[in-house]
Design an enzyme around this catalytic site. Sequence first.
Site, PDB file in Angstrom:
ATOM      1  N   CYS A 178      35.681  10.443  64.956  1.00 24.57           N
ATOM      2  CA  CYS A 178      34.552  11.383  64.608  1.00 24.57           C
ATOM      3  C   CYS A 178      33.442  11.208  64.996  1.00 24.57           C
ATOM      4  CB  CYS A 178      34.714  11.735  62.812  1.00 24.57           C
ATOM      5  SG  CYS A 178      34.209  10.019  62.266  1.00 24.57           S
TER       6      CYS A 178
ATOM      7  N   CYS B  21      37.472   6.246  57.465  1.00 23.90           N
ATOM      8  CA  CYS B  21      38.116   6.446  58.713  1.00 23.90           C
ATOM      9  C   CYS B  21      38.905   5.185  59.156  1.00 23.90           C
ATOM     10  CB  CYS B  21      37.367   6.980  59.726  1.00 23.90           C
ATOM     11  SG  CYS B  21      36.484   8.655  59.519  1.00 23.90           S
TER      12      CYS B  21
ATOM     13  N   CYS C 264      32.255   7.542  63.716  1.00 18.32           N
ATOM     14  CA  CYS C 264      33.002   6.525  64.153  1.00 18.32           C
ATOM     15  C   CYS C 264      32.566   6.239  65.594  1.00 18.32           C
ATOM     16  CB  CYS C 264      34.547   6.564  63.848  1.00 18.32           C
ATOM     17  SG  CYS C 264      34.942   6.429  62.262  1.00 18.32           S
TER      18      CYS C 264
ATOM     19  N   GLU D  73      39.024   4.006  62.166  1.00 20.98           N
ATOM     20  CA  GLU D  73      38.252   2.895  62.897  1.00 20.98           C
ATOM     21  C   GLU D  73      37.255   2.101  62.005  1.00 20.98           C
ATOM     22  OE1 GLU D  73      39.090   7.234  65.252  1.00 20.98           O
ATOM     23  OE2 GLU D  73      38.857   6.170  62.829  1.00 20.98           O
TER      24      GLU D  73
ATOM     25  N   GLU E  39      42.151   8.240  52.149  1.00 20.26           N
ATOM     26  CA  GLU E  39      41.403   9.380  51.425  1.00 20.26           C
ATOM     27  C   GLU E  39      41.033   9.405  50.247  1.00 20.26           C
ATOM     28  OE1 GLU E  39      43.580  12.911  54.269  1.00 20.26           O
ATOM     29  OE2 GLU E  39      44.082  12.712  52.375  1.00 20.26           O
TER      30      GLU E  39
ATOM     31  N   ASN F 128      43.225   5.412  57.701  1.00 21.25           N
ATOM     32  CA  ASN F 128      42.144   6.122  56.857  1.00 21.25           C
ATOM     33  C   ASN F 128      42.869   6.229  55.576  1.00 21.25           C
ATOM     34  OD1 ASN F 128      44.796   7.659  57.813  1.00 21.25           O
ATOM     35  ND2 ASN F 128      43.640   9.741  57.184  1.00 21.25           N
TER      36      ASN F 128
END
Length: 130
Positions: free
Chosen positions: A83, A50, A86, A52, A41, A39
């Site tokens: 999520c 993300c 993803c 993934e 940010e 990830n």
Amino acid sequence: MSLKTAARQARENAHAPYSGFKVGAAIRTASGAVFVGCNVENVAYPEGTCAEAGAIAAMVAAGERVIAGAYVIADSPLPVPPCGGCRQKLAEFARGDVPVTMATTGGLAETVTVAELLPGAFSAAHMDNT
């Protein structure tokens, strides 16, 4: 390299200065190649990426298109599922029976299929007008 090891190593490179919640992901393709993501940010939430999604982007950039397995790891008391976005990204490149392992850095793991993660997934078949 195992997906577990690859995801664990990728997690260490996560850029999570705001949440402190690092996630790593690894996917194996039908050819056996392994791609990783973490990830990333961004101070302008929700503009991050993300783990993934990063692994899938690396896979596609390398010219691969078929996911045969996925592994996601985070420092959490329970295995963290991908999520919703993803889940749809995984479903784009993986059959419903492809295993996705969700794990914690503490050793807990749960394996489900893509179809179990995203029942009733929107697919290319929904766009077929013929």
